[in-house]
Design an enzyme around this catalytic site. Sequence first.
Site, short mmCIF file in Angstrom:
data_model
loop_
_atom_site.label_atom_id
_atom_site.label_comp_id
_atom_site.label_asym_id
_atom_site.label_seq_id
_atom_site.Cartn_x
_atom_site.Cartn_y
_atom_site.Cartn_z
N ARG A 59 0.88 75.28 -48.03
CA ARG A 59 1.86 74.54 -47.22
C ARG A 59 1.23 73.48 -46.33
NH1 ARG A 59 4.48 80.02 -45.12
NH2 ARG A 59 2.47 80.77 -45.90
N GLN A 88 -13.96 85.88 -52.16
CA GLN A 88 -12.82 86.41 -52.93
C GLN A 88 -12.51 85.34 -53.98
OE1 GLN A 88 -9.01 86.27 -51.02
NE2 GLN A 88 -8.17 87.96 -52.23
N ASP A 132 -6.12 82.03 -39.84
CA ASP A 132 -5.06 81.07 -39.53
C ASP A 132 -4.20 81.50 -38.33
OD1 ASP A 132 -3.59 83.10 -40.69
OD2 ASP A 132 -2.44 81.80 -42.03
N GLU A 142 7.36 92.48 -45.73
CA GLU A 142 7.20 91.03 -45.78
C GLU A 142 8.55 90.32 -45.85
OE1 GLU A 142 4.10 89.32 -45.45
OE2 GLU A 142 3.87 91.38 -44.74
#
Length: 457
Positions: free
Chosen positions: A16, A73, A103, A155
């Site tokens: 995003r 990762q 973040d 979520e």
Amino acid sequence: MKDMIALILAAGKGTRMKSKLPKVLHHVGGVPMVEQVLRNVKAAGTRRQIVVVGFGSEAVREYVGDRAEIVVQEQQLGTGHAVLQAESLLAGTSGTLLVTCGDTPLVTEETFRKLLACHEETQAAATVLTAVMPDPTGYGRVIRDADGQVVKIVEQKDGSPDELAVREVNAGIYCFDMDLLWQMLHNVTNQNAQGEYYLTDVIGMLVAAGKRVSAFAAADYKETLGVNSRLQLAEAEQVLRRRKLEQLMTDGVTIIDPANTYVHTTVSVGRDTVLYPGTILEGTTVIGENCQIGPYVRMTNVRMGNDDHLQFTYAHDCEIKNGCEIGPFVHFRPDTVIGNGVKVGNYMEVKNSVVGDGTKLPHLSYIGDSDVGSGVNIGCGTITVNFDGRKKHRTVIGDHAFVGCNSNLVSPVHIGDYAYIGAGSTITKDVPDKALSVARAKQRNIEGWVKDDTYKK
Ligand code: UD1
Ligand code: CA
């Protein structure tokens, strides 16, 4: 106290953000987000810091350098999968793993400390940092039972309308008992709306296994704001900026208009210094006491003393000692050192030069690659001619020299102590101490050159 290790998740692409730069390298408060996090988890007392990198791993690795351990990762399969990448590095280690996201740069050292303390005191298997958000959209929701005990985290994309009505969110920051964490993580699946291995599932699994899960609520929900878009990046910037300005004011700095003052988290400002509107202080800038900065001053990596006055100035990678009067309209470029009680003003550029105490550079000059002594007066319009088209050369001006207006000092050249340069001179040879040098065409007056009939009487 148990061993405490920090794991910072920073492998995500940050889709995003719409950026080539990995999300965690975007700056807030003057440094990359991952730096803010790294600094605070270190300060909170963790013994080791590990960063999980993935998207743009080389750039993140290069930035982090040897200040943290790195785990890669390869594929970004979710936050649970990201944490699991650190398992082999931590084999044989037990204690508390503080998991946080690269973040969420606004969480303070104090909050990390309190979260770790809460985890230790409640002897929990996991402790989640939570916050009550005015608008929880996008975050995982903390679902509690009738007794207020955490049951699970759901979520945004998986929640039922009832669950999504909950305003208490998961900040994405947790303490885990390491042994239990690895056990549970191996059983996490990607059967959810995003097809990802969610770290958040571990919470529900621990509860289901009868383990204690604690929640620690952040004092201010703004600390837990996550940055997923440029809009949120700007919001985070605003929070950090406000926090920094409030800290400075608490510590004795006057800020005339906080809405128009920008100070990086890395900057320090001494007491009784006044910041006028339009002041931007960046990088490793250090300002002493009793200075007046602004209006409209930008300083990047500048070391300043006390009692300096600056206005309408841009200075970077340089030093300004005490009691100087600078501006308006001055540009100090890298490797410049301005001595004590120096006056520089009215359209001046100084680059890679040392200027001695009490020297005056009052108007419209360029001083580059120069050593200017103390008590020197540089006349209006003086230029050090430091570049021969291929190489830069130095100009040396002795103590108490007086350089007349509109002089060119063609380097390499040395002007002696107490020497005088006549206005309008182009100096190409060294001038001895105490000499007067005049290097300009002699004035010739031609009498009666204008014929009487060429102008009206
Ligand atoms: C996550 C949490 C959510 C919480 C929110 C707080 C999960 C499943 N959800 O959601 O409950 O409210 O953070 O901000 O954990 N990352 C990796 N590897 C991956 C995926 C992500 O390292 O495979 C990193 C990202 O770089 C980022 C962090 O993990 O720093 C969080 O990932 P992100 O995709 O932003 O999760 P959210 O959707 O915000
Ligand atoms: Ca996020």
